[in-house]
Design an enzyme around this catalytic site. Structure first.
Site, PDB file in Angstrom:
ATOM      1  CD  GLU B  60      52.044  46.273  31.265  1.00 18.43           C
ATOM      2  OE1 GLU B  60      51.835  44.820  31.472  1.00 18.43           O
ATOM      3  OE2 GLU B  60      50.942  46.407  30.559  1.00 18.43           O
ATOM      4  CG  HIS B 129      41.911  49.806  33.274  1.00 19.76           C
ATOM      5  ND1 HIS B 129      41.846  48.393  33.520  1.00 19.76           N
ATOM      6  CD2 HIS B 129      42.388  49.740  31.895  1.00 19.76           C
ATOM      7  CE1 HIS B 129      42.411  47.588  32.545  1.00 19.76           C
ATOM      8  NE2 HIS B 129      42.632  48.485  31.572  1.00 19.76           N
TER       9      HIS B 129
END
Lengths: 309, 326
Positions: B60, B129
């Site tokens: 990322e 998440h």
């Protein structure tokens, strides 16, 4: 090339001096002793190729063709500097010569360079990107992530690692278990080589090989240039972490001295031509300093301008 | 006009912009054949091929930098980060690079980068998440933040984001992906910095964004049954933030409730509440109130998760309390 190396040397010496005098505030990372690397690299690349630099980027920028006056003016924080006084020593760019910026975050520029190479590949413009990094940055995650991406996508990028043996004060030998940064290329399927970074002709030849590889679509190359910075990491560095003996050994391997000897042995350079090249370079630096000192301070009212395009 | 889901509206904006401009391309983890974790990019590979619907490694931090570097040379990348929680890994490239370059390099460069990522809980995905981290990024100068609450805005704000010459953080919401709404078929742009008044009301103003705008609308219906008339404002973008619309509304209703799904400390409520308060404090019947997630990680267990996430029922409770307070 020899004149360019002199220019980089004199420019950095002048930059350090004005910082020590207090004419310029902040920090300043000079690359004295590392001149052969950018000069050798850009001597063999095309003007429309790109480069992304590190926190030690004055030399990279000058060798890429940036105006010494505007680089010096940025060190002084003046309006005519490449960043109008906002960037200082380690945040300068000159897009008109393809210099996409120096960077205050160690390893921060590596993915930027990789993305620039992705753009070159997608635009099919045949250009190559040089990603400068130091031995210290090769321990950042961005180095590993970016090399992997460049390898799987066969991007036209040259990772030019300037291993000057110390990440600020930390010796490479204590911060990595491998002998050479170049060994890390194998982990990503990238050809890598170790090159004498103080031999401008060796730098040039290795870069030519990497650029040919990049332009033919074969992908990235990692080149580790072994070198040494003759000055401290930044202006406040007194260098307690290395010995004066080690410094003396490297001074003998000064890239400028060695290239001068080489040129003299080939009969290309003599005392009078050397004196002329030196005075030319010195004049450019003196002119840059004068320009910087005379450039106006930026207007405080303008500080928020240009945040958004 | 036809009804389509929020996810399909996003896909439609991506496809239309990729057809319109060859420099627009998508990149991200598992976005090509797999279509992304939430299937938003499903089918784009067939039309545009693997170069423009580009799968990336799980990196990322660096894929954000790669997208930034490509944007600096004139490409218009749309990067998908699978969960907004992963913005933490990308934060250096956003904060120190993409958002700074234009200002710091003296306006030499544009960074037309869009980062799409889903926020929010409600699915039991737990602490890494389910977060809503977008308000962290309100403190990054040089970054725009868009957070659609409807299918039409998902398409319209994303189209605007892709055409914007600045980095844009585009916050989607996991619970809204399957929500259906009317969406124009052709080109559809929604300007940044212009809040939408979703429902008119006189007794109090509820300002929210993303899924909390939907919850606020539900709450307003319930409140209407109790004789409380709530105005619901969907902010649409957090940067630029349309304070004026909220000020005008709260000045009229005399009460302001700010609802957000992220944690309460230094959140949107703190910022917007104060900005409104300092302008019209003497028009307010009671202090502005904030409804947000308490400062704890989001648990997996459905009951524990529901205990901390704001909802229509909790909005109703807050609104009632405000009406009783003054």
């Amino acid at each position: 090339m020899y004149r360019d190396m002199l220019l980089l040397r004199f420019f950095e010496e002048r930059a350090l001096r004005v910082f020590l005098e207090g004419a310029v505030v902040g920090t300043c990372h000079a690359g004295i002793g590392q001149e052969a690397i950018p000069v050798g690299i850009f001597s063999v690349l095309r003007p429309d190729d790109y480069a992304v630099s590190t926190h030690r980027g004055h030399g990279h920028m000058l060798a890429k063709g940036a105006d010494p006056r505007r680089v010096m003016a940025e060190l002084f924080g003046r309006r005519d500097g490449y960043a109008g006084g906002r960037g200082g020593s380690q945040h300068m760019a000159c897009f008109e010569v393809g210099f996409l910026g120096s960077n205050g975050i160690t390893g921060g520029g590596i993915p930027i360079a990789t993305g620039a190479a992705l753009a070159c590949k997608m635009k099919r413009n045949g250009r190559v990107v040089v990603s400068f990094l130091g031995d210290g940055a090769s321990n950042q995650g961005t180095f590993h992530e970016s090399l992997n991406m460049a390898a799987i996508w066969k991007l036209p990028v040259i990772y030019a690692c300037e291993n000057n043996l110390y990440a600020m004060s930390s010796p490479w030998s204590e911060m990595a278990a491998v002998k050479d940064v170049a060994e890390r290329g194998a982990a990503y399927g990238i050809p890598a080589e170790v090159v004498d970074g103080n031999d401008v002709l060796a730098v040039r030849e290795s870069t030519a090989r990497a650029a040919a590889r990049a332009r033919s679509g074969e992908g990235p190359t990692l080149i580790e240039f072994k070198t040494y910075r003759f000055c401290g990491h930044s202006r406040s560095d007194t260098m307690p972490y290395r010995t004066r003996e080690e410094e003396a050994e490297w001074l003998i391997r000064c890239p400028i001295l060695r290239f001068s000897e080489r040129l003299r042995s080939l009969g290309i350079l003599d005392d009078s031509s050397e004196a002329k090249l030196r005075s030319d370079a010195m004049r450019i630096v003196a002119d840059a300093e004068e320009f910087a000192r005379n450039s106006p301070e930026p207007d405080p009212e303008s500080v928020a301008e240009g945040l958004f395009a | 006009m036809r009804e389509i889901t929020y996810a399909r509206a996003i896909r439609e904006a991506l496809a239309q912009e990729m057809r319109r401009d060859p420099n627009v391309f998508c990149m991200g983890e598992d976005i090509a054949l797999y279509g992304g974790a939430f299937k938003v990019t499903e089918g784009l590979l067939d039309e545009f091929g693997p170069e423009r619907v580009r799968n990336t490694p799980i990196s990322e931090g660096s894929i954000t930098g790669v997208a930034t570097g490509a944007a600096m040379l004139g490409m218009r990348p749309v990067l998908e980060l699978m969960f907004c929680d992963f913005l933490a890994l990308a934060a250096d490239q956003i904060l120190n690079h993409a958002a700074k370059f234009r200002h710091v390099y003296g306006q030499q460069v544009r960074v037309p980068l869009t980062i799409r990522t889903p926020s929010g809980g409600g699915r039991g995905y737990g602490p890494t998440h389910s977060q809503s981290l977008e308000t962290w990024f309100m403190r990054v100068p040089g970054l725009k933040i868009a957070c659609p609450a409807s299918s039409a805005d998902a398409k319209g704000l994303l189209t605007t984001a892709i055409r914007d010459d600045n980095p844009v953080l585009f916050i989607e919401n996991k619970m809204l992906y399957s929500l259906k709404g009317d969406v124009p078929e052709g080109e559809h742009l929604v300007p940044f910095g212009k809040a939408a008044i979703l429902r008119r009301g006189d007794d109090l103003t509820i300002a929210a964004y993303s899924r909390m705008s939907v919850e606020s609308l539900k709450a307003a219906s319930i409140l209407a049954g109790e004789g409380i008339s709530a105005e619901v404002i969907d902010l649409r973008t957090l940067c630029p933030l349309d304070v004026d619309t909220v000020v005008a509304s709260a000045q009229r209703t005399g009460r302001l409730l700010i609802v957000e799904e992220g944690t309460i400390t230094c959140g949107l409520g703190a910022e917007l509440g104060f900005r409104v308060f300092e302008r019209i404090w003497d028009y307010l019947e009671c202090p502005p109130r904030r409804l947000a997630c308490p400062d704890v990680p989001i648990p997996c267990n459905t009951k524990l998760e529901a205990a901390i996430l704001p909802s229509a029922v909790k909005i109703v409770d807050e609104a009632r309390a405000m009406m009783e307070a003054g």
